[in-house]
Write a protein that holds these residues in place. Structure first.
Motif, short mmCIF file in Angstrom:
data_model
loop_
_atom_site.label_atom_id
_atom_site.label_comp_id
_atom_site.label_asym_id
_atom_site.label_seq_id
_atom_site.Cartn_x
_atom_site.Cartn_y
_atom_site.Cartn_z
N PRO A 107 0.83 -1.21 0.00
CA PRO A 107 0.00 0.00 0.00
C PRO A 107 0.86 1.26 0.00
O PRO A 107 1.94 1.30 0.61
CB PRO A 107 -0.80 -0.12 1.30
N VAL A 108 0.38 2.29 -0.69
CA VAL A 108 1.08 3.57 -0.74
C VAL A 108 0.13 4.68 -0.30
O VAL A 108 -1.09 4.49 -0.25
CB VAL A 108 1.63 3.87 -2.15
N ARG A 109 0.71 5.83 -0.01
CA ARG A 109 -0.07 6.98 0.42
C ARG A 109 -0.65 7.71 -0.79
O ARG A 109 0.08 8.11 -1.69
CB ARG A 109 0.80 7.94 1.22
N GLY A 110 -1.95 7.86 -0.79
CA GLY A 110 -2.59 8.75 -1.74
C GLY A 110 -2.63 10.15 -1.16
O GLY A 110 -1.97 10.44 -0.16
N PRO A 111 -3.40 11.05 -1.75
CA PRO A 111 -3.47 12.42 -1.25
C PRO A 111 -3.97 12.49 0.19
O PRO A 111 -4.93 11.82 0.56
CB PRO A 111 -4.47 13.09 -2.20
N LYS A 112 -3.29 13.30 0.98
CA LYS A 112 -3.75 13.65 2.33
C LYS A 112 -4.17 15.11 2.25
O LYS A 112 -3.38 16.03 2.43
CB LYS A 112 -2.64 13.45 3.36
N GLY A 113 -5.43 15.32 1.93
CA GLY A 113 -5.92 16.66 1.67
C GLY A 113 -6.84 16.64 0.47
O GLY A 113 -7.21 15.57 -0.02
N GLN A 114 -7.20 17.80 -0.02
CA GLN A 114 -8.13 17.86 -1.13
C GLN A 114 -7.67 18.87 -2.17
O GLN A 114 -6.75 19.66 -1.92
CB GLN A 114 -9.53 18.23 -0.65
N LEU A 115 -8.29 18.84 -3.34
CA LEU A 115 -8.02 19.81 -4.39
C LEU A 115 -8.94 21.01 -4.22
O LEU A 115 -10.08 20.86 -3.73
CB LEU A 115 -8.23 19.17 -5.76
N PHE A 116 -8.48 22.16 -4.65
CA PHE A 116 -9.27 23.37 -4.46
C PHE A 116 -9.54 24.05 -5.80
O PHE A 116 -8.67 24.13 -6.66
CB PHE A 116 -8.53 24.34 -3.53
N LYS A 117 -10.75 24.54 -5.92
CA LYS A 117 -11.14 25.26 -7.12
C LYS A 117 -10.32 26.54 -7.23
O LYS A 117 -10.29 27.36 -6.30
CB LYS A 117 -12.64 25.60 -7.05
N PRO A 118 -9.62 26.74 -8.35
CA PRO A 118 -8.82 27.97 -8.49
C PRO A 118 -9.70 29.18 -8.71
O PRO A 118 -10.88 29.06 -9.05
CB PRO A 118 -7.96 27.67 -9.73
N GLY A 119 -9.12 30.35 -8.51
CA GLY A 119 -9.88 31.59 -8.68
C GLY A 119 -10.44 31.74 -10.07
O GLY A 119 -11.51 32.34 -10.25
N GLY A 130 0.23 15.87 -5.93
CA GLY A 130 1.42 15.12 -6.27
C GLY A 130 1.80 14.04 -5.28
O GLY A 130 2.98 13.85 -4.97
N SER A 131 0.82 13.30 -4.75
CA SER A 131 1.10 12.24 -3.79
C SER A 131 1.76 11.05 -4.47
O SER A 131 1.74 10.91 -5.70
CB SER A 131 -0.19 11.79 -3.11
N GLU A 132 2.31 10.15 -3.66
CA GLU A 132 2.90 8.92 -4.19
C GLU A 132 1.85 8.11 -4.95
O GLU A 132 2.12 7.57 -6.02
CB GLU A 132 3.48 8.09 -3.05
N GLY A 133 0.65 8.04 -4.39
CA GLY A 133 -0.41 7.30 -5.05
C GLY A 133 -0.83 7.91 -6.37
O GLY A 133 -1.13 7.21 -7.34
N SER A 134 -0.86 9.25 -6.43
CA SER A 134 -1.19 9.94 -7.68
C SER A 134 -0.17 9.60 -8.76
O SER A 134 -0.54 9.34 -9.92
CB SER A 134 -1.24 11.45 -7.46
N HIS A 135 1.10 9.61 -8.41
CA HIS A 135 2.15 9.27 -9.37
C HIS A 135 2.06 7.81 -9.80
O HIS A 135 2.37 7.47 -10.95
CB HIS A 135 3.52 9.59 -8.79
N LEU A 136 1.65 6.93 -8.88
CA LEU A 136 1.47 5.52 -9.24
C LEU A 136 0.37 5.38 -10.28
O LEU A 136 0.51 4.62 -11.25
CB LEU A 136 1.12 4.70 -8.00
N ILE A 137 -0.72 6.10 -10.12
CA ILE A 137 -1.80 6.06 -11.11
C ILE A 137 -1.29 6.52 -12.46
O ILE A 137 -1.56 5.90 -13.50
CB ILE A 137 -2.99 6.92 -10.65
N VAL A 138 -0.52 7.61 -12.47
CA VAL A 138 0.03 8.11 -13.73
C VAL A 138 0.90 7.04 -14.40
O VAL A 138 0.77 6.78 -15.60
CB VAL A 138 0.84 9.40 -13.49
N ALA A 139 1.78 6.43 -13.61
CA ALA A 139 2.70 5.43 -14.17
C ALA A 139 1.95 4.24 -14.76
O ALA A 139 2.28 3.76 -15.86
CB ALA A 139 3.68 4.97 -13.10
N GLU A 140 0.94 3.76 -14.05
CA GLU A 140 0.20 2.58 -14.54
C GLU A 140 -0.72 2.95 -15.70
O GLU A 140 -0.92 2.15 -16.61
CB GLU A 140 -0.59 1.96 -13.40
#
Length: 336
Positions: A107-119, A130-140
């Motif tokens: 198991p790896v760490r996904g995001p700890k937090g949330q995304l925010f709507k930009p202005g 840019g969590s470890e889990g996010s990068h794993l999704i990109v790689a796979e």
């Protein structure tokens, strides 16, 4: 799915567990590579089900993530709650290996937090985590193809899938998000509320199969004791989360997207959906679907998997889900 609404779930499972008995096709199955993303590891049994399928060689499980928004934006989850769930999932994986399970991802760490709507209100201006889990999704996802995309089985907020897209938008046609939300007409409920901007990004930019008011498999905790003794059986039996209501209950609450990997006869009715407007729930803007799309759009979705469109599963067969869950668990804990 931490802190889900108990009463609404029970009503939904009772009212929508029946209906048309004609299975409908979904754009993914057992041949797709899979990544599993969830918040809690102890309020459902979906981890164990997917690990059983992986151990049996029935799916290609490429990774397991722990993802959650946290306080102050999510008042229900403190930093220490997230860290505890990371350790729970690590302990679960160790129990599976100690029980003889094969093909158990670390198991790896996904995001700890949330995304925010930009202005600007534009998705492309969103700051990634840019969590470890996010990068794993990109790689796979980069290894996958539009013909056989990576499937993200999600039982919590959609932060990791959205964050992966922000890191590399070119993967959009190489992944499908299969998500349990308990909503047929919007992306509310806890999972969408916990990171509504991530839900909107997935709705607009990725292929999404949202499981709405459909019944999950029945899993009575007392029945787990009928399984052969093993560290994983003990982990499942002792699993507990003091949420509202405490979990796990008598079902595997986040399993519907995973069941659909193996049982195309589970999903009985689907509709096409896209973004309509926003509503505010408890301080968070929630995406609401527009009116049901025509059947010709639904046909294109299921056959061409068009980008940026969503399918919502509105009816499913709980008996199919229950039979499949127990089949996989019993076979895997017995050594396959």
């Amino acid at each position: 799915m931490i802190y889900r609404c108990c009463l609404m779930s029970i009503i939904a499972f009772t009212l929508f567990g029946c209906g048309s008995r004609h299975p409908v096709g979904l754009p993914y199955g057992a041949s797709n590579p899979v990544i599993y993303d969830n918040d809690s590891a102890v309020d459902v049994y979906t981890d164990e089900y997917l690990l059983a399928l992986s151990s049996l060689g029935e799916i290609q499980l490429k990774g397991m993530l722990t993802s959650s928004s946290i306080a102050p934006d999510n008042r229900f989850v403190q930093v220490e709650d997230y860290e505890k769930e990371v350790h729970n999932r690590e302990n679960l994986a160790r129990a599976a290996k100690a029980s003889g399970f094969r093909n158990v991802p670390t198991p790896v760490r996904g995001p700890k937090g949330q995304l925010f709507k930009p202005g600007s209100g534009k998705i492309e201006d969103t700051k990634s985590i840019g969590s470890e889990g996010s990068h794993l999704i990109v790689a796979e996802a980069r290894k996958a193809t539009p013909q056989r995309p990576l499937v993200i089985i999600a039982g919590g907020p959609l932060t990791a899938a959205a964050d992966a897209y922000l890191l590399d938008p070119s993967i959009a046609d190489k992944m499908i998000v299969a998500w349990f939300c308990i909503q047929n007409y919007d992306m509310g409920n806890y999972n969408g509320w916990a990171d509504a901007w991530a839900a909107y990004i997935v709705l607009q930019k990725l292929k999404l199969v949202q499981f709405g008011m459909v019944p999950p498999p029945r899993v009575l905790k007392s029945q787990l004791l009928d399984l052969p003794a093993s560290p994983l059986r003990d982990f499942m039996y002792q699993a507990y989360l003091p949420s509202n209501p405490p979990g796990p209950g008598d079902t595997d609450g986040d399993a519907p997207p995973a069941i659909a990997l193996m049982r195309p006869d589970y999903s009985l009715k689907i509709k096409a959906a896209n973004f309509g407007h926003w509503i505010v729930q408890d301080g968070h803007e929630i995406p609401v679907f527009s009116k049901d799309l025509p059947r010709r759009i639904l046909y294109r979705l299921t056959n061409r998997q068009e980008q940026g469109r969503t399918l919502v599963v509105t009816h499913a067969d709980q008996n199919v889900a229950t039979q499949e869950w127990w089949r996989a668990i019993r076979k895997a804990v017995s050594g396959g």
